[in-house]
Scaffold this active site. Structure first.
Site, PDB file in Angstrom:
ATOM      1  N   CYS A 180      -2.135   1.028  -5.088  1.00  0.00           N
ATOM      2  CA  CYS A 180      -1.727  -0.372  -4.730  1.00  0.00           C
ATOM      3  C   CYS A 180      -2.262  -0.751  -3.455  1.00  0.00           C
ATOM      4  O   CYS A 180      -2.803  -0.075  -2.661  1.00  0.00           O
ATOM      5  CB  CYS A 180       0.000   0.130  -4.521  1.00  0.00           C
ATOM      6  SG  CYS A 180       0.869  -1.318  -3.745  1.00  0.00           S
ATOM      7  N   HIS A 233       4.912  -3.002 -12.310  1.00  0.00           N
ATOM      8  CA  HIS A 233       4.326  -2.671 -10.977  1.00  0.00           C
ATOM      9  C   HIS A 233       4.569  -3.839 -10.004  1.00  0.00           C
ATOM     10  O   HIS A 233       5.527  -3.603  -8.935  1.00  0.00           O
ATOM     11  CB  HIS A 233       2.939  -2.297 -10.875  1.00  0.00           C
ATOM     12  CG  HIS A 233       2.376  -1.856  -9.502  1.00  0.00           C
ATOM     13  ND1 HIS A 233       1.921  -0.777  -9.092  1.00  0.00           N
ATOM     14  CD2 HIS A 233       2.154  -2.862  -8.489  1.00  0.00           C
ATOM     15  CE1 HIS A 233       1.497  -0.724  -8.134  1.00  0.00           C
ATOM     16  NE2 HIS A 233       1.748  -2.023  -7.405  1.00  0.00           N
ATOM     17  N   GLU A 234       4.390  -5.089 -10.556  1.00  0.00           N
ATOM     18  CA  GLU A 234       4.536  -6.237  -9.717  1.00  0.00           C
ATOM     19  C   GLU A 234       6.078  -6.624  -9.346  1.00  0.00           C
ATOM     20  O   GLU A 234       6.599  -6.758  -8.389  1.00  0.00           O
ATOM     21  CB  GLU A 234       3.775  -7.542  -9.830  1.00  0.00           C
ATOM     22  CG  GLU A 234       2.260  -7.201  -9.978  1.00  0.00           C
ATOM     23  CD  GLU A 234       1.671  -6.508  -8.435  1.00  0.00           C
ATOM     24  OE1 GLU A 234       2.053  -7.038  -7.542  1.00  0.00           O
ATOM     25  OE2 GLU A 234       0.642  -5.953  -8.554  1.00  0.00           O
ATOM     26  N   HIS A 243       7.730  -4.543  -7.142  1.00  0.00           N
ATOM     27  CA  HIS A 243       7.413  -4.954  -5.702  1.00  0.00           C
ATOM     28  C   HIS A 243       8.567  -5.864  -5.317  1.00  0.00           C
ATOM     29  O   HIS A 243       9.004  -5.958  -4.206  1.00  0.00           O
ATOM     30  CB  HIS A 243       6.041  -5.493  -5.581  1.00  0.00           C
ATOM     31  CG  HIS A 243       4.897  -4.872  -5.204  1.00  0.00           C
ATOM     32  ND1 HIS A 243       5.134  -3.896  -4.053  1.00  0.00           N
ATOM     33  CD2 HIS A 243       3.698  -4.267  -5.856  1.00  0.00           C
ATOM     34  CE1 HIS A 243       3.815  -3.381  -3.830  1.00  0.00           C
ATOM     35  NE2 HIS A 243       3.046  -3.431  -4.790  1.00  0.00           N
TER      36      HIS A 243
END
Length: 179
Positions: A103, A145-146, A149
């Site tokens: 990341c 993953h995003e 976030h």
């Protein structure tokens, strides 16, 4: 701000705010997207970035079409960046696997994270058009993953193993993999 914030920045632990649909395409939102692209572009290994990573509390992420094409030779896109505003995971496959992740906000740490092999997301593009997109492989991993976030979750929260590598070690590995 177009610098990438570090893992200890409190914005990375908050749920990002949805972008009002009427604001999509506005100079303010276009400016955020431009700053995200600039910040990501300064990192040679940055495949994607979420707005909170540049200190902006909005549900936006950008995927580098160029880096995605390098990482996944089967990707058929033209190399253009992909913009996702207010993304929602619609479906995730039951089939999961452990994948290696890093990341831009958790620099030089890597770990194995359990991710669905295939996903379908719904979002708006930078023009305000509603899109639905399926993905597998690296792109499915990037989507998960995003979106994490945007929910205030970092990959290290779910990683089974975490290790640190220097930029030099990473470059050496990349050189070996391309020989």
């Amino acid at each position: 701000m177009n610098e990438i914030v570090d893992k200890d920045h409190p914005i990375l632990r908050q749920t990002a705010r949805p972008v009002p649909i009427s604001d999509i395409g506005s100079p303010a939102i276009n400016s955020v997207i431009a700053k995200m692209r600039t910040a990501m572009g300064k990192q040679k290994d940055g495949i994607a970035i979420a707005a909170p990573q540049i200190g902006v509390d909005l549900q936006i992420f950008v995927v580098s079409g160029t880096v995605l094409k390098q990482a996944d030779p089967s990707y058929r896109g033209d190399g253009s960046d992909l913009i996702f505003i207010n993304p929602v995971l619609l479906k995730i496959s039951k089939e999961k696997h452990d994948v290696e992740e890093g990341c831009l906000s958790v620099r030089w740490f890597y770990g194995k994270v359990r991710r669905a092999k295939r996903v379908i997301i719904s979002a708006y593009d930078e023009t305000g058009k509603k899109i639905e997109r399926g993905a597998s492989g690296i792109l499915a991993q990037v989507f998960q993953h995003e979106i994490d976030h945007l929910k205030g979750v970092l990959f290290i929260d779910n990683a089974k193993e975490v290790w640190e590598m220097t930029p030099e070690e990473i470059e050496e590995l990349q050189t070996q993999n391309h020989d």
